[in-house]
Design a protein around this motif. Structure first.
Motif, PDB file in Angstrom:
ATOM      1  N   LEU A  67       1.384  -8.308 -61.545  1.00 13.14           N
ATOM      2  CA  LEU A  67       0.847  -9.368 -61.206  1.00 13.14           C
ATOM      3  C   LEU A  67       1.579 -10.578 -60.916  1.00 13.14           C
ATOM      4  O   LEU A  67       1.294 -11.367 -60.223  1.00 13.14           O
ATOM      5  N   ALA A  68       2.982 -10.505 -61.606  1.00 14.45           N
ATOM      6  CA  ALA A  68       3.654 -11.752 -61.337  1.00 14.45           C
ATOM      7  C   ALA A  68       4.203 -11.721 -59.797  1.00 14.45           C
ATOM      8  O   ALA A  68       4.198 -12.704 -59.211  1.00 14.45           O
ATOM      9  N   LEU A  69       4.465 -10.452 -59.339  1.00 16.90           N
ATOM     10  CA  LEU A  69       4.995 -10.713 -57.833  1.00 16.90           C
ATOM     11  C   LEU A  69       3.493 -10.785 -56.894  1.00 16.90           C
ATOM     12  O   LEU A  69       3.491 -11.689 -55.957  1.00 16.90           O
ATOM     13  N   ILE A 108       0.380 -14.329 -53.172  1.00 13.18           N
ATOM     14  CA  ILE A 108      -0.516 -15.010 -53.051  1.00 13.18           C
ATOM     15  C   ILE A 108      -0.373 -16.436 -52.541  1.00 13.18           C
ATOM     16  O   ILE A 108      -0.774 -17.116 -51.539  1.00 13.18           O
ATOM     17  N   ALA A 109       0.603 -17.140 -53.478  1.00 13.46           N
ATOM     18  CA  ALA A 109       1.117 -18.397 -53.265  1.00 13.46           C
ATOM     19  C   ALA A 109       1.571 -18.481 -51.801  1.00 13.46           C
ATOM     20  O   ALA A 109       1.554 -19.406 -50.956  1.00 13.46           O
ATOM     21  N   ALA A 110       2.568 -17.632 -51.654  1.00 13.00           N
ATOM     22  CA  ALA A 110       3.429 -17.680 -50.435  1.00 13.00           C
ATOM     23  C   ALA A 110       2.544 -17.520 -49.168  1.00 13.00           C
ATOM     24  O   ALA A 110       2.556 -18.154 -48.068  1.00 13.00           O
ATOM     25  N   ALA A 111       1.355 -16.712 -49.105  1.00 11.49           N
ATOM     26  CA  ALA A 111       0.153 -16.508 -48.235  1.00 11.49           C
ATOM     27  C   ALA A 111      -0.758 -17.745 -47.999  1.00 11.49           C
ATOM     28  O   ALA A 111      -1.454 -17.764 -46.895  1.00 11.49           O
ATOM     29  N   GLY A 112      -0.665 -18.719 -49.152  1.00  7.94           N
ATOM     30  CA  GLY A 112      -1.739 -19.806 -49.220  1.00  7.94           C
ATOM     31  C   GLY A 112      -2.903 -19.189 -49.264  1.00  7.94           C
ATOM     32  O   GLY A 112      -3.822 -19.857 -48.671  1.00  7.94           O
ATOM     33  N   ALA A 113      -3.078 -18.171 -49.935  1.00  8.92           N
ATOM     34  CA  ALA A 113      -4.362 -17.456 -50.030  1.00  8.92           C
ATOM     35  C   ALA A 113      -5.207 -17.995 -51.023  1.00  8.92           C
ATOM     36  O   ALA A 113      -5.368 -17.293 -52.191  1.00  8.92           O
ATOM     37  N   THR A 114      -5.913 -19.095 -50.967  1.00  7.52           N
ATOM     38  CA  THR A 114      -6.453 -19.937 -52.110  1.00  7.52           C
ATOM     39  C   THR A 114      -7.863 -19.052 -52.330  1.00  7.52           C
ATOM     40  O   THR A 114      -8.394 -19.180 -53.524  1.00  7.52           O
TER      41      THR A 114
END
Ligand SMILES: C[S@@+](CC[C@H](N)C(=O)[O-])C[C@H]1O[C@@H](n2cnc3c(N)ncnc32)[C@H](O)[C@@H]1O
Length: 290
Positions: A87-89, A94-100
């Motif tokens: 989950l850490a990865l 998710i953050a890098a993709a900006g997938a809010t």
């Protein structure tokens, strides 16, 4: 401790251990290996813009991100997993993709307190084969789904139909003590291979219209025998058999794997067949048998 609790404890320890660390460090390679499965499973699930989706045992987030893309910013996707290292990865990706619209939660999908009747679609690539009590686990998942919600699961058929994962283990049998074979009700990579068992679990958990569709495809383990051997040592049956063995045994296993894969080398690399079920079902509105 009950059997269910102790299996749960063992699974949590296993998926947070060094034995499964390569699911994190080799994420890109694992995703290339299973790309065909990912495409077929996502096509079967057909996520739609605006939907609410659950990714069960989401691991490092590959299918979670694809689901997020498909549902768009008006939808939401929740990934659940017991593995903090994976989950850490997933969180980083998710953050890098900006997938809010995507989130993950560290918990047991069998017992997590999901908001009731909240998901249009529950999906997994290989994340449901490890429940101690699958009927109870799927009862919990069904309660989290909207009535009529879709379930799509990619799971393996039995070991003999998956030479990519099982054929090479014979090559190292003389080097390791094989563990006692798993019983038909025990969690494991091939525990969803028997269609009668799959139906019994899903019928028992309150799903209807259960359909199992075979998916057969080659899995390319590496560009050559050396790469395939390296891979066989860290994932699936090979990783389990070699967990904790001395370095000398590991090196002997590597050589044995390489000799096994050599005759399978071809222009596209080392490919062996895989056999899966794509399982689909609908969540029923009826109360689930407890
Ligand atoms: C074979 S891996 C697949 C991971 C991911 N779906 C993928 O395809 O890359 C199985 C995943 O199921 C997770 N898992 C096992 N038991 C679980 C449970 N009871 N609840 C949630 N996740 C679980 C493991 O931690 C692991 O990430």
């Amino acid at each position: 401790m009950s059997d269910t609790a102790s299996i749960g404890t063992l699974q949590r320890a296993y998926w947070n251990s060094e034995a499964t660390r390569r699911w994190v460090t080799e994420q890109a390679r694992i995703d290339r290996l299973f790309a065909g499965v990912t495409e077929a499973a996502l096509a079967a699930a057909a996520p739609r813009p605006g939907e609410s989706v659950l990714d069960i045992g989401c691991g490092t987030g590959t299918t979670l991100l694809r689901l997020a893309e498909a549902i768009g910013s008006g939808g939401r996707v929740l990934g659940i997993d017991i593995s903090e290292q994976q989950l850490a990865l997933a969180r980083q990706r998710i953050a890098a993709a900006g997938a809010t619209q995507a989130q993950v939660v560290l918990d047991d999908a069998a017992a997590h307190d999901f908001p009731p009747a909240s998901f249009d679609l529950a999906f997994t690539r290989f994340g449901v084969m490890f429940f101690a009590d699958p009927v109870a686990a799927f009862g919990n998942l069904r309660r989290a789904m909207k009535p009529g919600g879709r379930l799509t699961l990619a799971v393996f058929r039995p070991g003999p139909e998956n030479p990519w994962a099982t054929a090479s283990t014979a090559a190292i049998r003389h080097l390791v003590t094989p563990p006692a074979p798993l019983g038909p009700e025990e969690p494991g990579q091939f525990s969803w291979g028997d269609p009668a068992r799959v139906r019994r679990i899903l019928d028992g958990a309150g799903f209807r219209e259960v359909v199992l569709t075979p998916l057969d495809l080659p899995i390319t383990l590496g560009a050559d025998a050396a790469e395939a051997a390296e891979f066989a040592m860290f994932i699936g049956q090979g990783a389990r058999l070699l967990h904790g063995v001395p370095d000398t045994t590991r090196e002997a296993a590597r050589a044995a794997f390489e000799a096994f894969f050599k005759p399978h080398e071809g222009p596209g690399g080392v490919s062996l067949p895989a056999g899966l079920w794509l399982v689909s079902a609908l969540s029923s509105a009826a109360p689930c048998p407890e």
